[in-house]
Design a protein around this motif. Structure first.
Motif, PDB file in Angstrom:
ATOM      1  N   TYR A 101       0.830  -1.204   0.000  1.00 34.96           N
ATOM      2  CA  TYR A 101       0.000   0.000   0.000  1.00 34.96           C
ATOM      3  C   TYR A 101       0.872   1.264   0.000  1.00 34.96           C
ATOM      4  O   TYR A 101       0.728   2.131   0.863  1.00 34.96           O
ATOM      5  N   PRO A 102       1.784   1.381  -0.979  1.00 31.84           N
ATOM      6  CA  PRO A 102       2.699   2.533  -0.991  1.00 31.84           C
ATOM      7  C   PRO A 102       1.992   3.871  -1.215  1.00 31.84           C
ATOM      8  O   PRO A 102       2.433   4.899  -0.696  1.00 31.84           O
ATOM      9  N   LYS A 103       0.921   3.859  -1.981  1.00 29.34           N
ATOM     10  CA  LYS A 103       0.210   5.121  -2.231  1.00 29.34           C
ATOM     11  C   LYS A 103      -0.382   5.670  -0.938  1.00 29.34           C
ATOM     12  O   LYS A 103      -0.364   6.883  -0.697  1.00 29.34           O
ATOM     13  N   GLU A 104      -0.922   4.772  -0.123  1.00 29.96           N
ATOM     14  CA  GLU A 104      -1.492   5.204   1.159  1.00 29.96           C
ATOM     15  C   GLU A 104      -0.417   5.817   2.047  1.00 29.96           C
ATOM     16  O   GLU A 104      -0.644   6.826   2.721  1.00 29.96           O
ATOM     17  N   SER A 105       0.771   5.198   2.044  1.00 31.52           N
ATOM     18  CA  SER A 105       1.869   5.717   2.857  1.00 31.52           C
ATOM     19  C   SER A 105       2.275   7.109   2.387  1.00 31.52           C
ATOM     20  O   SER A 105       2.502   8.018   3.196  1.00 31.52           O
ATOM     21  N   ARG A 106       2.357   7.298   1.070  1.00 30.57           N
ATOM     22  CA  ARG A 106       2.740   8.610   0.536  1.00 30.57           C
ATOM     23  C   ARG A 106       1.664   9.650   0.809  1.00 30.57           C
ATOM     24  O   ARG A 106       1.968  10.822   1.075  1.00 30.57           O
ATOM     25  N   LEU A 107       0.409   9.243   0.741  1.00 30.60           N
ATOM     26  CA  LEU A 107      -0.692  10.160   1.066  1.00 30.60           C
ATOM     27  C   LEU A 107      -0.559  10.662   2.499  1.00 30.60           C
ATOM     28  O   LEU A 107      -0.671  11.864   2.773  1.00 30.60           O
ATOM     29  N   PHE A 108      -0.296   9.736   3.408  1.00 31.28           N
ATOM     30  CA  PHE A 108      -0.134  10.086   4.818  1.00 31.28           C
ATOM     31  C   PHE A 108       1.088  10.988   5.010  1.00 31.28           C
ATOM     32  O   PHE A 108       1.025  11.998   5.729  1.00 31.28           O
ATOM     33  N   ALA A 109       2.187  10.643   4.362  1.00 35.76           N
ATOM     34  CA  ALA A 109       3.411  11.443   4.484  1.00 35.76           C
ATOM     35  C   ALA A 109       3.189  12.868   3.989  1.00 35.76           C
ATOM     36  O   ALA A 109       3.635  13.832   4.617  1.00 35.76           O
ATOM     37  N   VAL A 162      11.697   3.101   9.565  1.00 35.51           N
ATOM     38  CA  VAL A 162      12.360   2.059   8.781  1.00 35.51           C
ATOM     39  C   VAL A 162      11.397   1.415   7.788  1.00 35.51           C
ATOM     40  O   VAL A 162      11.754   1.161   6.631  1.00 35.51           O
ATOM     41  N   THR A 163      10.177   1.163   8.196  1.00 47.62           N
ATOM     42  CA  THR A 163       9.238   0.467   7.310  1.00 47.62           C
ATOM     43  C   THR A 163       8.644   1.391   6.255  1.00 47.62           C
ATOM     44  O   THR A 163       8.597   1.042   5.071  1.00 47.62           O
ATOM     45  N   GLN A 164       8.219   2.582   6.647  1.00 43.54           N
ATOM     46  CA  GLN A 164       7.571   3.481   5.691  1.00 43.54           C
ATOM     47  C   GLN A 164       8.559   4.077   4.691  1.00 43.54           C
ATOM     48  O   GLN A 164       8.152   4.545   3.623  1.00 43.54           O
ATOM     49  N   HIS A 165       9.834   4.063   5.016  1.00 44.98           N
ATOM     50  CA  HIS A 165      10.857   4.562   4.100  1.00 44.98           C
ATOM     51  C   HIS A 165      10.747   3.871   2.750  1.00 44.98           C
ATOM     52  O   HIS A 165      10.924   4.513   1.700  1.00 44.98           O
ATOM     53  N   TYR A 166      10.463   2.583   2.743  1.00 37.60           N
ATOM     54  CA  TYR A 166      10.433   1.821   1.496  1.00 37.60           C
ATOM     55  C   TYR A 166       9.284   2.232   0.583  1.00 37.60           C
ATOM     56  O   TYR A 166       9.365   2.036  -0.632  1.00 37.60           O
ATOM     57  N   ASP A 170      10.537   5.234  -2.315  1.00 36.64           N
ATOM     58  CA  ASP A 170      10.652   4.100  -3.230  1.00 36.64           C
ATOM     59  C   ASP A 170      11.597   4.387  -4.395  1.00 36.64           C
ATOM     60  O   ASP A 170      12.437   3.554  -4.752  1.00 36.64           O
ATOM     61  N   VAL A 171      11.476   5.566  -4.976  1.00 33.16           N
ATOM     62  CA  VAL A 171      12.310   5.912  -6.135  1.00 33.16           C
ATOM     63  C   VAL A 171      13.788   5.905  -5.750  1.00 33.16           C
ATOM     64  O   VAL A 171      14.638   5.379  -6.484  1.00 33.16           O
ATOM     65  N   GLN A 172      14.103   6.462  -4.595  1.00 33.00           N
ATOM     66  CA  GLN A 172      15.485   6.494  -4.125  1.00 33.00           C
ATOM     67  C   GLN A 172      16.001   5.093  -3.828  1.00 33.00           C
ATOM     68  O   GLN A 172      17.113   4.726  -4.222  1.00 33.00           O
ATOM     69  N   VAL A 173      15.184   4.294  -3.146  1.00 36.66           N
ATOM     70  CA  VAL A 173      15.586   2.933  -2.788  1.00 36.66           C
ATOM     71  C   VAL A 173      15.888   2.118  -4.049  1.00 36.66           C
ATOM     72  O   VAL A 173      16.926   1.451  -4.146  1.00 36.66           O
ATOM     73  N   ILE A 176      19.057   3.092  -5.994  1.00 32.47           N
ATOM     74  CA  ILE A 176      20.286   2.600  -5.376  1.00 32.47           C
ATOM     75  C   ILE A 176      20.429   1.091  -5.525  1.00 32.47           C
ATOM     76  O   ILE A 176      21.501   0.570  -5.832  1.00 32.47           O
ATOM     77  N   MET A 177      19.320   0.365  -5.357  1.00 30.68           N
ATOM     78  CA  MET A 177      19.394  -1.098  -5.365  1.00 30.68           C
ATOM     79  C   MET A 177      19.196  -1.708  -6.748  1.00 30.68           C
ATOM     80  O   MET A 177      19.372  -2.906  -6.936  1.00 30.68           O
ATOM     81  N   GLY A 178      18.817  -0.880  -7.722  1.00 29.10           N
ATOM     82  CA  GLY A 178      18.650  -1.381  -9.082  1.00 29.10           C
ATOM     83  C   GLY A 178      17.493  -2.358  -9.204  1.00 29.10           C
ATOM     84  O   GLY A 178      16.404  -2.107  -8.707  1.00 29.10           O
ATOM     85  N   ASP A 179      17.766  -3.491  -9.852  1.00 27.01           N
ATOM     86  CA  ASP A 179      16.707  -4.473 -10.111  1.00 27.01           C
ATOM     87  C   ASP A 179      16.415  -5.373  -8.913  1.00 27.01           C
ATOM     88  O   ASP A 179      15.506  -6.200  -8.964  1.00 27.01           O
ATOM     89  N   VAL A 180      17.193  -5.227  -7.854  1.00 26.17           N
ATOM     90  CA  VAL A 180      16.986  -6.061  -6.662  1.00 26.17           C
ATOM     91  C   VAL A 180      15.740  -5.585  -5.928  1.00 26.17           C
ATOM     92  O   VAL A 180      15.583  -4.390  -5.669  1.00 26.17           O
ATOM     93  N   ASP A 181      14.840  -6.505  -5.604  1.00 31.75           N
ATOM     94  CA  ASP A 181      13.646  -6.143  -4.843  1.00 31.75           C
ATOM     95  C   ASP A 181      14.054  -5.870  -3.398  1.00 31.75           C
ATOM     96  O   ASP A 181      14.512  -6.779  -2.701  1.00 31.75           O
ATOM     97  N   PRO A 182      13.902  -4.630  -2.912  1.00 21.51           N
ATOM     98  CA  PRO A 182      14.370  -4.315  -1.558  1.00 21.51           C
ATOM     99  C   PRO A 182      13.645  -5.102  -0.476  1.00 21.51           C
ATOM    100  O   PRO A 182      14.207  -5.348   0.597  1.00 21.51           O
ATOM    101  N   PHE A 183      12.425  -5.516  -0.756  1.00 22.88           N
ATOM    102  CA  PHE A 183      11.651  -6.219   0.268  1.00 22.88           C
ATOM    103  C   PHE A 183      12.148  -7.648   0.501  1.00 22.88           C
ATOM    104  O   PHE A 183      11.853  -8.243   1.524  1.00 22.88           O
TER     105      PHE A 183
END
Length: 200
Positions: A101-109, A162-166, A170-173, A176-183
């Motif tokens: 639910y990344p959109k919800e997190s960004r809305l809250f932020a 730590v959790t909401q950062h992802y 998201d674009v920054q993560v 930096i990590m490229g094609d690797v799924d950070p999760f």
């Protein structure tokens, strides 16, 4: 306020809220228009206004649902459970919410960055009371020697950060990590970090 009623009405309400989430999470409240939401929902502006009388009404409905969903995992913390496992379960649920639910997190932020003009009372009221209750539980666990002593407020803030950062960065993560799924590795890192911090 949203109207309830027939299946078509409920479908339209859901479409408006989904469209509102897309628009508000991308442009923020101030940068969004009712016309953008209507277009995204596939409805005319007058049709949209039948269900929600204003842009603010849509935004407020989204925030209300978001807060309800986000507070539920914190309320589910079991004071009689294993402290480390309970806190880990909470952190993992928050990470899962950021993943799905990344959109919800960004809305809250976005709302918080703007000074929380629409949910300030909830933050100072319900959320503060809930975090104080959880803090009492964490302090109780520490006093009983079940976890290491820790500032309970900063522990909760750390889990949120730590959790909401992802989701929020998201674009920054991914840059930096490229094609690797950070999760794939985030949960393991979170588990290691919290266990080292809390385990007696």
């Amino acid at each position: 306020m949203a109207k309830s009623g027939t299946r078509i009405q409920k479908k339209n309400q859901a479409a408006i809220l989904e469209a509102g989430l897309d628009v508000f999470s991308q442009f923020g409240f101030r940068g969004s228009t009712i016309d953008q939401v209507a277009t995204k929902a596939g409805l005319s502006k007058p049709n949209l206004l039948y269900y929600f009388p204003s842009k603010e009404a849509i935004y407020t409905a989204l925030l209300a649902q978001l807060l309800e969903d986000w507070l539920e995992p914190l309320k589910a913390l079991d004071r009689d459970g294993d402290p480390v496992e309970e806190l880990m379960a909470y952190a993992k649920r928050k990470l899962d919410m950021s993943q799905h639910y990344p959109k919800e997190s960004r809305l809250f932020a976005n709302e918080i960055i703007q000074g929380a003009p629409r949910i300030g009372d909830v933050l100072k009221g319900e959320l503060r009371a809930l975090v104080e209750e959880v803090s009492d539980v964490i302090n109780g666990w520490a006093e009983a020697g079940r976890i290491r002593p820790v500032n309970p407020y900063h522990l909760v803030f750390t889990i949120w950060a730590v959790t909401q950062h992802y989701a929020d960065f998201d674009v920054q993560v991914r840059a930096i990590m490229g094609d690797v799924d950070p999760f794939d590795s985030a949960e393991r890192h979170l588990d290691d970090m919290l266990r080292q911090m809390l385990s007696v």
